[in-house]
Design an enzyme around this catalytic site. Sequence first.
Site, PDB file in Angstrom:
ATOM      1  N   CYS A   1       0.890  -1.162   0.000  1.00 55.77           N
ATOM      2  CA  CYS A   1       0.000   0.000   0.000  1.00 55.77           C
ATOM      3  C   CYS A   1       0.921   1.202   0.000  1.00 55.77           C
ATOM      4  CB  CYS A   1      -0.912   0.033   1.227  1.00 55.77           C
ATOM      5  SG  CYS A   1      -1.819   1.592   1.333  1.00 55.77           S
TER       6      CYS A   1
ATOM      7  N   CYS B   1      -0.625   4.234   2.629  1.00 53.26           N
ATOM      8  CA  CYS B   1      -0.511   4.106   4.088  1.00 53.26           C
ATOM      9  C   CYS B   1      -0.217   2.651   4.429  1.00 53.26           C
ATOM     10  CB  CYS B   1      -1.747   4.631   4.800  1.00 53.26           C
ATOM     11  SG  CYS B   1      -3.317   4.057   4.149  1.00 53.26           S
ATOM     12  N   SER B   2      -1.242   1.860   4.667  1.00 54.43           N
ATOM     13  CA  SER B   2      -0.987   0.475   5.043  1.00 54.43           C
ATOM     14  C   SER B   2      -2.233  -0.369   4.817  1.00 54.43           C
ATOM     15  CB  SER B   2      -0.606   0.385   6.514  1.00 54.43           C
ATOM     16  OG  SER B   2      -1.695   0.878   7.272  1.00 54.43           O
ATOM     17  N   CYS B   3      -3.012  -0.079   3.782  1.00 55.61           N
ATOM     18  CA  CYS B   3      -4.225  -0.855   3.519  1.00 55.61           C
ATOM     19  C   CYS B   3      -3.825  -2.322   3.356  1.00 55.61           C
ATOM     20  CB  CYS B   3      -4.926  -0.341   2.275  1.00 55.61           C
ATOM     21  SG  CYS B   3      -5.521   1.353   2.471  1.00 55.61           S
TER      22      CYS B   3
END
Lengths: 191, 132
Positions: A92, A95-97
């Site tokens: 991602c 961000c951090s999906c």
Amino acid sequence: MTLRVRALETVLLEKGLIDPAVLDLIVEAYETRIGPRNGAKVVARAWLDPDFKRALLEDATAAVSSLGHVGEIGDHLIAVENLPTLHNMVVCTLCSCYPTDLLGLPPVWYKSAPYRSRVVRNARGVLAEFGVNLPPEMEIRVWDSTAETRFLVLPMRPAGTEGFDVDALASLVTRDSMIGTGLPKLPEVGP
Amino acid sequence: MTSANLTELPEEEIARGTLRDEGGPIFWEPWEAQAFAIKKLLCQKGLFSEVEWSAVLGEEIRRAQDAQDPDKGDTYYQHWVTALERIVGDKTIATADALKRCRMAWDAAARRTPHGKPIELPKDWASGLALS
């Protein structure tokens, strides 16, 4: 940080928007029950059942929901299949999906700028850092997750696993193999 | 597929940091777990969407990088808290002023509480304050 979070919790509690008992349940679920085992079972099932595999690759959200053991898996889950000529990796870049209900919370490196930026520039180099060296002719595809679309890598079933049941196969499926930064474990060779 | 911002990171920044982990804990500190759960619950209640959340979190991560945070993943939940404070303000769920007053009240309560006694917030900490 503790003070900032405590203030958030206090204000939201006073407004009746959160319940500390529910917060505890959420934390407990992620610490103890929600982890890569959920995703590993999905992968093992796909290895065993061609119909399920076809359904998973067509519509992963529906296929995973049909197993019934997973909570929210995001609006749109896509399973991407590794082939002898193709290796998939997930990142991602924003961000951090991440498909948390299948894989648990993302590891620290998944959330780091070095991974997020390096994997799109030099996927092969990143894989080598994870100890995975792929033949130069193998294509590597990198999929960028978003809040709406998340990816699950369907790794290739290791050789020598004929006759294995779901649990035995799931024990070979690592978290990293479902992100694409690793490969499934190999079965132990008997004496 | 490629984020323009991230690929503009300096080479030395990208070269730093290790990508391996050895199965560390899910949360390193209790506040990280609390912040994670608060966001999850507010999202479940429909106070904001996952899309809105990831946009705000992405912006806060970017802002931290601009402020020289190496962003190696260990500061991730700090960005998470900043994003949470911002989104509850943007959505008029809780104002920055209310959060600040509450932090000061907790801080004052901690200072006046003898060691070993539970820290309690005075009931009137929010008097005269519009919480949103």
